[in-house]
Structures are given as C-alpha cells and as structure tokens.
Motif scaffolding. Structure first.
Motif, PDB file in Angstrom:
ATOM      1  N   ALA A 121     -37.319 -42.089 -43.516  1.00 20.61           N
ATOM      2  CA  ALA A 121     -36.302 -41.841 -44.551  1.00 20.61           C
ATOM      3  C   ALA A 121     -36.868 -41.088 -45.752  1.00 20.61           C
ATOM      4  CB  ALA A 121     -35.648 -43.148 -44.977  1.00 20.61           C
ATOM      5  N   PRO A 122     -37.991 -41.502 -46.343  1.00 20.20           N
ATOM      6  CA  PRO A 122     -38.532 -40.707 -47.454  1.00 20.20           C
ATOM      7  C   PRO A 122     -38.818 -39.258 -47.077  1.00 20.20           C
ATOM      8  CG  PRO A 122     -39.586 -42.849 -47.401  1.00 20.20           C
ATOM      9  CD  PRO A 122     -38.747 -42.755 -46.157  1.00 20.20           C
ATOM     10  N   LEU A 123     -39.311 -39.036 -45.854  1.00 20.81           N
ATOM     11  CA  LEU A 123     -39.591 -37.669 -45.417  1.00 20.81           C
ATOM     12  C   LEU A 123     -38.322 -36.823 -45.411  1.00 20.81           C
ATOM     13  CD1 LEU A 123     -41.410 -35.470 -44.149  1.00 20.81           C
ATOM     14  CD2 LEU A 123     -40.811 -36.460 -41.913  1.00 20.81           C
ATOM     15  N   PHE A 124     -37.273 -37.329 -44.779  1.00 20.71           N
ATOM     16  CA  PHE A 124     -36.077 -36.511 -44.618  1.00 20.71           C
ATOM     17  C   PHE A 124     -35.168 -36.532 -45.847  1.00 20.71           C
ATOM     18  CE2 PHE A 124     -37.482 -36.933 -40.208  1.00 20.71           C
ATOM     19  CZ  PHE A 124     -37.503 -35.584 -39.867  1.00 20.71           C
ATOM     20  N   VAL A 125     -35.234 -37.590 -46.640  1.00 19.78           N
ATOM     21  CA  VAL A 125     -34.553 -37.554 -47.939  1.00 19.78           C
ATOM     22  C   VAL A 125     -35.187 -36.470 -48.806  1.00 19.78           C
ATOM     23  CG1 VAL A 125     -34.200 -38.812 -50.104  1.00 19.78           C
ATOM     24  CG2 VAL A 125     -33.704 -39.930 -47.919  1.00 19.78           C
ATOM     25  N   THR A 126     -36.511 -36.428 -48.809  1.00 20.73           N
ATOM     26  CA  THR A 126     -37.209 -35.402 -49.592  1.00 20.73           C
ATOM     27  C   THR A 126     -36.897 -34.008 -49.069  1.00 20.73           C
ATOM     28  OG1 THR A 126     -38.987 -36.972 -50.084  1.00 20.73           O
ATOM     29  CG2 THR A 126     -39.466 -34.635 -50.405  1.00 20.73           C
TER      30      THR A 126
END
Length: 256
Positions: A121-126
């Motif tokens: 999630a942090p990867l693709f939110v970013t």
C-alpha cells in the motif's frame, strides 16, 4: 510550531492513534488534511470534527489498503477534497500487526495481509501521489523500532524493514525534484496496537525502566517529529530514519 499554511496533506490510517495525532498536528500547523481510514468511519468523522473544532481543515477518505483496487476510490475522493490543489505532504502511516505471525505461527495468509497493508500500500499510494505532488513536496513513512531490535513478530518486523528501504530509494530517485522522503520510527508508543501498555500497569513500568526519558511514548510525540519533516525546517534532510523513542535501550536498565 511549524507553518504549513496553504499546504495539503494525506495521512493514511488517520482515524485513531498515531495517525490521528499526525493529522491533528498538521492541521493545527495550517494544512488541509485528508484523513484516510479503512473501516472505522465513525472514528474518521470524529477526527475530522476535532480538527474542525480546533479551527483546522480536514476531510475523510476511505480505502481498505489490503485491497489494491480500492486505491481508485481513495484517489478519486482525494482529488475531490483537494479541489484542484496539489498534494504537498504524504504520510504513509497505516499499518497492521499480527502477534501470531512469529516464525512458528506465521501463515501465508497473515504474511500476505501484513505485506499488503504495510508495504504494498505505501508503495502504490506513493506511486499515485507523486503526480499530484509539486516539486519540494514531502513524504514521511512511519516505520518502527522493530527494524533494529528483535521481537518475535517476525513478519511485522520484515514489513517495516521494507518500508525503510522504500524511504531511501525514493529519496534518491526524487531528490532532483526537491522532494524529501524520510522515516519516523516510533519506539514503544501508547496505541491500540500496544494495548498491553494500558491493560497492564506493570508492563508500562517495565517499559519506563528501559527508556532513558522514563516513560513510553504518546502519539503526539510521534506527530511532532512528522511535522518537522513535513515543514520547511526539514528541507535539507532526506533519506533518513529518525528514531523517536525517548532513548529506548540505550544501555542496561536503570535500577531506579
């Protein structure tokens, strides 16, 4: 007090605990804050209302970060709330833990959920946030002290280690745009995830004995560090991990 007047921010996992404290602090500094939540709409609304009562600006956005398809709804709601404004600050705070996911108890299902929320999630939110972010933007990832001291919950620790790697890589690749990327790594902090601190007074006293400042952390302690990285004061700091832990395990426990 740092100044974020005119800025915007998205804080994931902001309906309670450390995330709520971060949202409230950034709003008090002048930012318009998107308060992300996964399931607890009531808590998210309470966070937004608290910010507004204090004179700040906020709106809620929802997505189950374990489900990658829900990022479409998250960013649609974010764009609506920003109303054409850029996203200046992203705080990847949302995380889950599974205390049974030790080396003996870990299951593929637990591994997949922990890595979905804490890493994917942090990867693709970013990835989705970067096109909305102007040069000079700020990204802050909330990790954990379990990346440098050992606990039995190996899968959670592994996921937070991956988040630290994400910070360093992004800081390197996006420094040319003046975007800073840093990690805030909380020590033992009073949150729902660490309910044992309030359930067992002796446990809290035990933590105090291994912390130089003599107490466990509060969400506001972490939020203040995030506010520094989000502000102009943090303009020359990137790719770093700040341990916000009151001096945890600096030496043998004090006899006091």
């Amino acid at each position: 007090m740092t100044d974020l007047t005119g800025r915007t921010a998205l804080v994931t996992g902001a309906s309670r605990g450390i995330g709520r404290a971060i949202a409230e602090r950034l709003a008090s500094d002048g930012a318009l804050v998107a308060v992300h939540y996964g399931r607890n709409e009531t808590a998210a609304k309470e966070t937004v209302a608290a910010i507004q009562r204090a004179g700040g600006q906020a709106f809620a956005v929802r997505a189950d970060l374990a489900e990658i398809a829900e990022l479409d709804d998250l960013f649609a709601a974010l764009r609506d709330g920003l109303a054409g404004r850029p996203l200046d600050v992203l705080v990847n705070n949302a995380a889950v833990i599974d205390y049974s996911a030790t080396i003996e108890g870990a299951t593929p299902e637990a591994f997949d959920r922990l890595f979905a929320v804490n890493v994917r999630a942090p990867l693709f939110v970013t990835q989705r946030a970067l096109p909305l972010m102007p040069d000079g933007g700020r990204i802050v990832n909330v990790s954990s002290g379990v990346t440098w001291f050992a606990t039995p919950e190996v899968v959670y620790s592994m996921s937070k280690g991956a988040l630290n790697v994400l910070t360093r890589s992004l800081a390197h690749t996006h420094g040319g745009r003046g975007i800073t990327v840093n990690t805030v790594s909380p020590g033992i902090t009073e949150t729902d995830m660490n309910a044992w601190l309030t359930d067992d007074p002796e446990a809290a006293r035990g933590v105090a004995r291994i912390v130089a400042l003599g107490r466990h952390g509060q969400p506001a302690d972490i939020a203040d560090a995030v506010a520094f990285f989000a502000s102009d004061d943090g303009r020359w700091v990137t790719g770093q991990t700040l341990e916000v832990n009151g001096g945890l395990l600096l030496g043998p426990p004090s006899a006091a």
